[in-house]
Structures are given as C-alpha cells and as structure tokens.
Design an enzyme around this catalytic site. Sequence first.
Site, PDB file in Angstrom:
ATOM      1  N   ASP A  12      -3.702 -18.997 -27.150  1.00  0.00           N
ATOM      2  CA  ASP A  12      -2.467 -18.113 -27.167  1.00  0.00           C
ATOM      3  C   ASP A  12      -1.613 -18.208 -25.774  1.00  0.00           C
ATOM      4  O   ASP A  12      -1.654 -17.495 -24.941  1.00  0.00           O
ATOM      5  CB  ASP A  12      -2.982 -16.569 -27.408  1.00  0.00           C
ATOM      6  CG  ASP A  12      -4.064 -16.432 -26.173  1.00  0.00           C
ATOM      7  OD1 ASP A  12      -4.229 -15.130 -26.001  1.00  0.00           O
ATOM      8  OD2 ASP A  12      -4.671 -17.299 -25.344  1.00  0.00           O
ATOM      9  N   ASP A  17      -4.171 -20.891 -20.689  1.00  0.00           N
ATOM     10  CA  ASP A  17      -4.218 -22.036 -21.921  1.00  0.00           C
ATOM     11  C   ASP A  17      -3.367 -23.144 -21.562  1.00  0.00           C
ATOM     12  O   ASP A  17      -3.618 -24.168 -21.765  1.00  0.00           O
ATOM     13  CB  ASP A  17      -3.473 -21.147 -23.022  1.00  0.00           C
ATOM     14  CG  ASP A  17      -4.200 -19.935 -23.508  1.00  0.00           C
ATOM     15  OD1 ASP A  17      -3.760 -18.921 -22.872  1.00  0.00           O
ATOM     16  OD2 ASP A  17      -4.653 -19.800 -24.511  1.00  0.00           O
ATOM     17  N   ASN A  42      -2.122 -13.285 -25.858  1.00  0.00           N
ATOM     18  CA  ASN A  42      -1.507 -12.910 -24.783  1.00  0.00           C
ATOM     19  C   ASN A  42       0.179 -12.507 -24.982  1.00  0.00           C
ATOM     20  O   ASN A  42       0.815 -11.807 -24.295  1.00  0.00           O
ATOM     21  CB  ASN A  42      -1.258 -14.265 -23.953  1.00  0.00           C
ATOM     22  CG  ASN A  42      -2.709 -14.532 -23.296  1.00  0.00           C
ATOM     23  OD1 ASN A  42      -3.345 -13.710 -22.559  1.00  0.00           O
ATOM     24  ND2 ASN A  42      -2.728 -15.881 -23.094  1.00  0.00           N
ATOM     25  N   THR A 128      -9.272 -20.541 -27.047  1.00  0.00           N
ATOM     26  CA  THR A 128      -9.049 -20.029 -25.911  1.00  0.00           C
ATOM     27  C   THR A 128      -8.251 -18.750 -25.904  1.00  0.00           C
ATOM     28  O   THR A 128      -7.488 -18.299 -24.905  1.00  0.00           O
ATOM     29  CB  THR A 128      -8.091 -21.118 -24.977  1.00  0.00           C
ATOM     30  OG1 THR A 128      -7.017 -21.437 -25.498  1.00  0.00           O
ATOM     31  CG2 THR A 128      -8.870 -22.452 -24.716  1.00  0.00           C
ATOM     32  N   PHE A 169     -10.737  -9.940 -22.829  1.00  0.00           N
ATOM     33  CA  PHE A 169      -9.564  -9.930 -23.704  1.00  0.00           C
ATOM     34  C   PHE A 169      -9.462 -10.582 -24.992  1.00  0.00           C
ATOM     35  O   PHE A 169      -9.333 -10.072 -26.121  1.00  0.00           O
ATOM     36  CB  PHE A 169      -8.229 -10.518 -22.993  1.00  0.00           C
ATOM     37  CG  PHE A 169      -7.087 -10.580 -23.491  1.00  0.00           C
ATOM     38  CD1 PHE A 169      -6.684 -11.638 -24.537  1.00  0.00           C
ATOM     39  CD2 PHE A 169      -6.085  -9.317 -23.319  1.00  0.00           C
ATOM     40  CE1 PHE A 169      -5.438 -11.433 -25.197  1.00  0.00           C
ATOM     41  CE2 PHE A 169      -4.943  -9.354 -24.222  1.00  0.00           C
ATOM     42  CZ  PHE A 169      -4.736 -10.565 -25.068  1.00  0.00           C
ATOM     43  N   ASN A 170     -10.125 -11.891 -24.917  1.00  0.00           N
ATOM     44  CA  ASN A 170     -10.129 -12.424 -26.267  1.00  0.00           C
ATOM     45  C   ASN A 170     -11.143 -11.879 -27.179  1.00  0.00           C
ATOM     46  O   ASN A 170     -10.630 -12.034 -28.490  1.00  0.00           O
ATOM     47  CB  ASN A 170     -10.658 -13.852 -25.918  1.00  0.00           C
ATOM     48  CG  ASN A 170      -9.389 -14.801 -25.326  1.00  0.00           C
ATOM     49  OD1 ASN A 170      -8.430 -14.480 -25.374  1.00  0.00           O
ATOM     50  ND2 ASN A 170      -9.898 -15.875 -24.602  1.00  0.00           N
ATOM     51  N   HIS A 242      -9.299 -19.048 -16.568  1.00  0.00           N
ATOM     52  CA  HIS A 242     -10.174 -18.873 -17.478  1.00  0.00           C
ATOM     53  C   HIS A 242     -10.359 -20.041 -18.451  1.00  0.00           C
ATOM     54  O   HIS A 242     -11.434 -20.588 -18.808  1.00  0.00           O
ATOM     55  CB  HIS A 242     -10.093 -17.513 -17.992  1.00  0.00           C
ATOM     56  CG  HIS A 242     -10.091 -16.475 -17.081  1.00  0.00           C
ATOM     57  ND1 HIS A 242     -11.062 -15.932 -16.565  1.00  0.00           N
ATOM     58  CD2 HIS A 242      -8.901 -15.617 -16.957  1.00  0.00           C
ATOM     59  CE1 HIS A 242     -10.732 -14.679 -15.872  1.00  0.00           C
ATOM     60  NE2 HIS A 242      -9.341 -14.703 -16.011  1.00  0.00           N
ATOM     61  N   ASP A 243      -9.283 -20.434 -19.140  1.00  0.00           N
ATOM     62  CA  ASP A 243      -9.391 -21.118 -20.537  1.00  0.00           C
ATOM     63  C   ASP A 243      -9.474 -22.476 -19.915  1.00  0.00           C
ATOM     64  O   ASP A 243     -10.281 -23.334 -20.879  1.00  0.00           O
ATOM     65  CB  ASP A 243      -7.889 -21.287 -21.070  1.00  0.00           C
ATOM     66  CG  ASP A 243      -7.743 -19.601 -21.773  1.00  0.00           C
ATOM     67  OD1 ASP A 243      -6.537 -19.266 -21.960  1.00  0.00           O
ATOM     68  OD2 ASP A 243      -8.488 -19.210 -21.946  1.00  0.00           O
TER      69      ASP A 243
HETATM   70  O1  RIB Z   1      -9.663 -13.003 -20.546  1.00  0.00           O
HETATM   71  C1  RIB Z   1      -9.146 -14.230 -20.276  1.00  0.00           C
HETATM   72  C2  RIB Z   1      -8.573 -14.468 -21.673  1.00  0.00           C
HETATM   73  O2  RIB Z   1      -7.391 -13.784 -21.960  1.00  0.00           O
HETATM   74  C3  RIB Z   1      -7.786 -15.763 -21.583  1.00  0.00           C
HETATM   75  O3  RIB Z   1      -7.842 -16.594 -22.460  1.00  0.00           O
HETATM   76  C4  RIB Z   1      -6.277 -15.590 -21.195  1.00  0.00           C
HETATM   77  O4  RIB Z   1      -5.423 -16.608 -21.715  1.00  0.00           O
HETATM   78  C5  RIB Z   1      -6.335 -14.250 -22.047  1.00  0.00           C
HETATM   79  O5  RIB Z   1      -6.167 -14.838 -23.461  1.00  0.00           O
HETATM   80 CA    CA Z   2      -6.122 -17.573 -23.597  1.00  0.00          CA
END
Ligand code: RIB
Ligand code: CA
Length: 319
Positions: A12, A17, A42, A128, A169-170, A242-243
Amino acid sequence: MENRRNIIMDGDPGIDDAVALCLAAAHPEAFHLLAFTTVTGNQTIDKVTENARRLVEFYGLDIPVAKGSVVPILRKIETASDIHGKNGMGNVELPKPVKPLASENGVLFLYETIKSLPEGEKVTLVPTGPLTNIALLFRVFPEVKERVDEIVLMGGAAFGGNVTPTGEFNIYEDPEAAAIVFDSGLPIVMCGLDATNLCGIDREHTAKLMGENGAVCRAVGQMVQFYLESVVYKDKPYASIHDAVTFMYLLHPEIFKAVKMPVSVDCSENKNRGMTVCDIRDWNYDTEPSTTVLMDADSVKFQEYLVEAVYTLDRRLGK
Ligand code: RIB
Ligand code: CA
C-alpha cells in the site's frame, strides 16, 4: 541467476513500501520480482495503485502492477494520511507512469501469475500492507497455496502496536484477512514491530540522501524526511522503514533474531482488535509452529545495508 527467489510484492505505497521496493530493486541477484499488487491501506486504492505504477517505473522495473482490494474484508477503510501524506508518498511527486495498469483485479492477477510459474517453481509472497488480497486469494483459489514457498510479511507485534496499544496498522486494518493468512498453514515470517521499530534511516543519512544529485537518492531522502516530520517521528532520531525489513530479512537473516511461535489474530471489536497473539510458551506446542516472529534486529547493520542499496540503485539507473 538460478538462486533468485520469485517474489510478488503486495503493498500500500506508502513511504516505507516505496523504500522496501527500492531495496528489492537494488538486488536483482537475489530477487526475481514478478509483480506488484496493491491493496487499500496507507491511502485509498487509486492512490496506492498510482504510486505503485510510478515507483515500479522510477526504479527501472519492468514488472506488472495490478490493482487489488478496494476495501478490507469486513472493516471500514482507515487510511494513514497523517503519516504518509495526501498522495501516500510523503507528497513526493514521481514521474507519471507510461505503462498501463496490468489488471483491475489484483486477486485474479495474483492467481494467474502464480499459476503461470514454470513447473517446479514457487513464489515468495511479500505483503507490506493489509492482508486483504492474500486472504481473498487463498479463499477463492486455495490450490495456489501449493505454489507458495513462504510469506514474508510486515505486520503485527509480539508486544505493542502503533494504531492502538496492541494493534499494528496492517493487521488492525483487516484483522479477518490476517487471521485467514496466519491460519493458512504456510510458512510465514512475521516482520513485526518488535524488529521493525528498530530498523530505520536516521536524520543524518536522510539529509545526505536529500542532498545527492541522483534522483533515487533524492526521492527516498525526501520521502523519509516527510516521515521524520510526522507526528510519529518528529521527536525521534530515525524513522522506522518497517516494510523494508521483509526484503532485508531475505537478504541478511543474520541481523535479526527469529523465533518460531504460533500466532493468532484478535478479530474482536474490543480494545485488542488486530492484536497478533504470539504464544511464546514453547513447552506447550503440540506441533512445530509454522510462523517465525522477528524479535530483534541490528539497527546499525540494517541502516548500512539499506542506505547502500539506495545508492546502488541510484548509480545503476544514473538518473
Ligand atoms: O505499521 C506499519 C505498516 O503500516 C507499514 O506497512 C506501513 O506502510 C503501514 O502500512
Ligand atoms: Ca505498507
């Protein structure tokens, strides 16, 4: 290059990403990128899909982009504009894409791409973003699982969260999809916040990237700078990418601490919605867990390898 992994990225974009894809694009000796499928997260599906098309071409990748799920399986859309900006890329405007979108049906495209792999070959899925597409793929085309060797995903946490105290979040965005994927029985590497919070690019390296002549260095620097000015990172020395931990784990597993443990997902409506329940009671496992959770990371090595990859791609493209 026979040692390369077949990869499909499902994301996203999204600043991290975008940097994750840069890392993958810098390592064609390790990754045979087959496709990029997009998912709402996102930002809305149209924005993340436009971003994916621009990124793929900007990084010199000749791979198809397919548009995936517009909404989570059950929950309502909750984007992250405050973190990733109105356009989802830290308001960095990359050149418009030239190639057309490969498909408006990302789930069917995932199936067709995997089914068309040469006999005996498998694919590593690298999600991701929210796991909506992957869950729908497994529900509609369950037979495709036999062609998936591993899922290396960014999401969840053994401890903590970012959307809520226990929700990352994901997973939070689409807990039902995450439950379907974690229950798939496939080998999963969960790159959760326990490791990804430690993996980032600091202010010094970001400023240096922004000052470079190369277009890739500058764009990555500008995107990360937007992150660093956001409410999450404005008082922090670095921004977590993160990704990128997904591809970094595949390149350098030695810089992470990986622990096998069962993971289940809280799909309730209560305060622990989207929590990845990681069971560390290794005396209690009746079978070998199929999920590996990254519990620690070498922050210095992560940044070194990631920044090196940005410069490598920048120099290779010579933009
Ligand atoms: O928590 C981090 C994740 O949430 C990452 O993938 C960031 O791009 C958001 O999507
Ligand atoms: Ca992401």
